[in-house]
Design a protein around this motif. Structure first.
Motif, short mmCIF file in Angstrom:
data_model
loop_
_atom_site.label_atom_id
_atom_site.label_comp_id
_atom_site.label_asym_id
_atom_site.label_seq_id
_atom_site.Cartn_x
_atom_site.Cartn_y
_atom_site.Cartn_z
N ARG A 142 0.83 -1.22 0.00
CA ARG A 142 0.00 0.00 0.00
C ARG A 142 0.86 1.26 0.00
O ARG A 142 0.53 2.25 -0.66
N LYS A 143 1.98 1.23 0.72
CA LYS A 143 2.89 2.38 0.73
C LYS A 143 3.45 2.60 -0.67
O LYS A 143 3.58 3.73 -1.13
N SER A 144 3.78 1.53 -1.39
CA SER A 144 4.28 1.64 -2.77
C SER A 144 3.27 2.35 -3.66
O SER A 144 3.62 3.27 -4.40
N LEU A 145 2.02 1.92 -3.57
CA LEU A 145 0.97 2.54 -4.38
C LEU A 145 0.75 4.00 -4.00
O LEU A 145 0.57 4.86 -4.88
N ARG B 243 3.38 10.59 -9.03
CA ARG B 243 2.89 10.54 -10.41
C ARG B 243 3.89 9.84 -11.35
O ARG B 243 4.33 10.41 -12.35
N ILE B 244 4.21 8.61 -10.99
CA ILE B 244 5.12 7.80 -11.82
C ILE B 244 4.29 6.68 -12.44
O ILE B 244 4.01 5.67 -11.79
N PRO B 245 3.87 6.85 -13.71
CA PRO B 245 2.91 5.92 -14.31
C PRO B 245 3.47 4.58 -14.75
O PRO B 245 2.70 3.62 -14.90
N ASN B 246 4.77 4.47 -14.99
CA ASN B 246 5.31 3.22 -15.56
C ASN B 246 5.84 2.25 -14.51
O ASN B 246 6.59 1.35 -14.81
N ALA B 247 5.41 2.43 -13.26
CA ALA B 247 5.71 1.47 -12.20
C ALA B 247 4.45 0.64 -11.94
O ALA B 247 3.34 1.17 -11.94
N ILE B 248 4.64 -0.65 -11.76
CA ILE B 248 3.53 -1.57 -11.52
C ILE B 248 3.87 -2.36 -10.25
O ILE B 248 4.99 -2.85 -10.10
N PHE B 249 2.90 -2.47 -9.36
CA PHE B 249 3.13 -3.20 -8.11
C PHE B 249 2.12 -4.33 -7.97
O PHE B 249 0.95 -4.16 -8.28
N TYR B 250 2.62 -5.47 -7.49
CA TYR B 250 1.78 -6.62 -7.20
C TYR B 250 1.93 -6.98 -5.73
O TYR B 250 3.04 -7.02 -5.21
N ASN B 251 0.80 -7.23 -5.09
CA ASN B 251 0.77 -7.63 -3.68
C ASN B 251 0.69 -9.15 -3.63
O ASN B 251 -0.39 -9.73 -3.49
#
Length: 180
Positions: A91-94, A101-109
């Motif tokens: 959640r902190k990552s998101l 405003r960094i659109p090209n990062a993707i996070f998976y939990n």
């Protein structure tokens, strides 16, 4: 590589760590399956410059913690992915991604063992356990690009070290999988 955005990343994470400390918590904890300790932004940034991360298209951080390395990597390459099991760190990552405003990062939990790493040019790890406990087997089976290993500890035994360098006395090692 946008230095201004990098400085914003550092500022936001410094504020997060100070808030934790103010509340009597250290910026490190058990995730239930491993252990999280944040990376040092300036060291990671310098290492990414040194390995020419901007020449690579995709990056994945195995056990991405609070997302700092992923957000910095997103300044260099087209696609930066982080996989983190701990809900609070995810959640902190998101939150940081949205704020910065960094659109090209993707996070998976989820657990990084459940994700293939074969499609990534650069795999990043700041390991919290010896590689022989499972991660090295995954790397031997799936690593097609390069592994960037952060730290003096828990190095793989069966990958080929291509480069080693120090940033502020912390070791970065670039490995390749000679089997692929």
């Amino acid at each position: 590589m946008n230095r201004t955005v990098f400085e914003q990343i550092k500022k936001e994470y410094d504020s997060f760590y100070k808030d934790l400390l103010r509340n009597g918590k250290l910026p490190l904890w058990s995730t239930g399956k491993g252990f999280w300790g944040g990376v040092i932004a300036d060291e990671v940034y310098e290492a990414f410059n040194k390995i020419n991360l901007h020449k690579h298209r995709s990056f994945i951080d195995l056990g991405s913690g609070d997302g700092k390395a992923v957000l910095i990597a997103a300044l260099f390459c087209k696609r930066a992915v982080g996989i983190e099991l701990d809900n609070n760190l995810f959640r902190k990552s998101l939150e940081m991604q949205k704020k910065l405003r960094i659109p090209n990062a993707i996070f998976y939990n989820s657990d990084f063992y459940d994700h293939s790493i074969s499609e990534f040019d650069v795999v990043f790890t700041y390991p919290d356990a010896p590689m022989h406990r499972g991660l090295e087997k995954k790397l031997l089976n799936e690593l097609r690009g390069k592994l960037l290993h952060y730290g003096h500890h828990f190095h793989p035994e069966n990958l080929k070290a291509e480069d080693r360098f120090l940033v502020n006395d912390n070791l970065f090692t670039v490995y390749t999988n000679s089997g692929h």
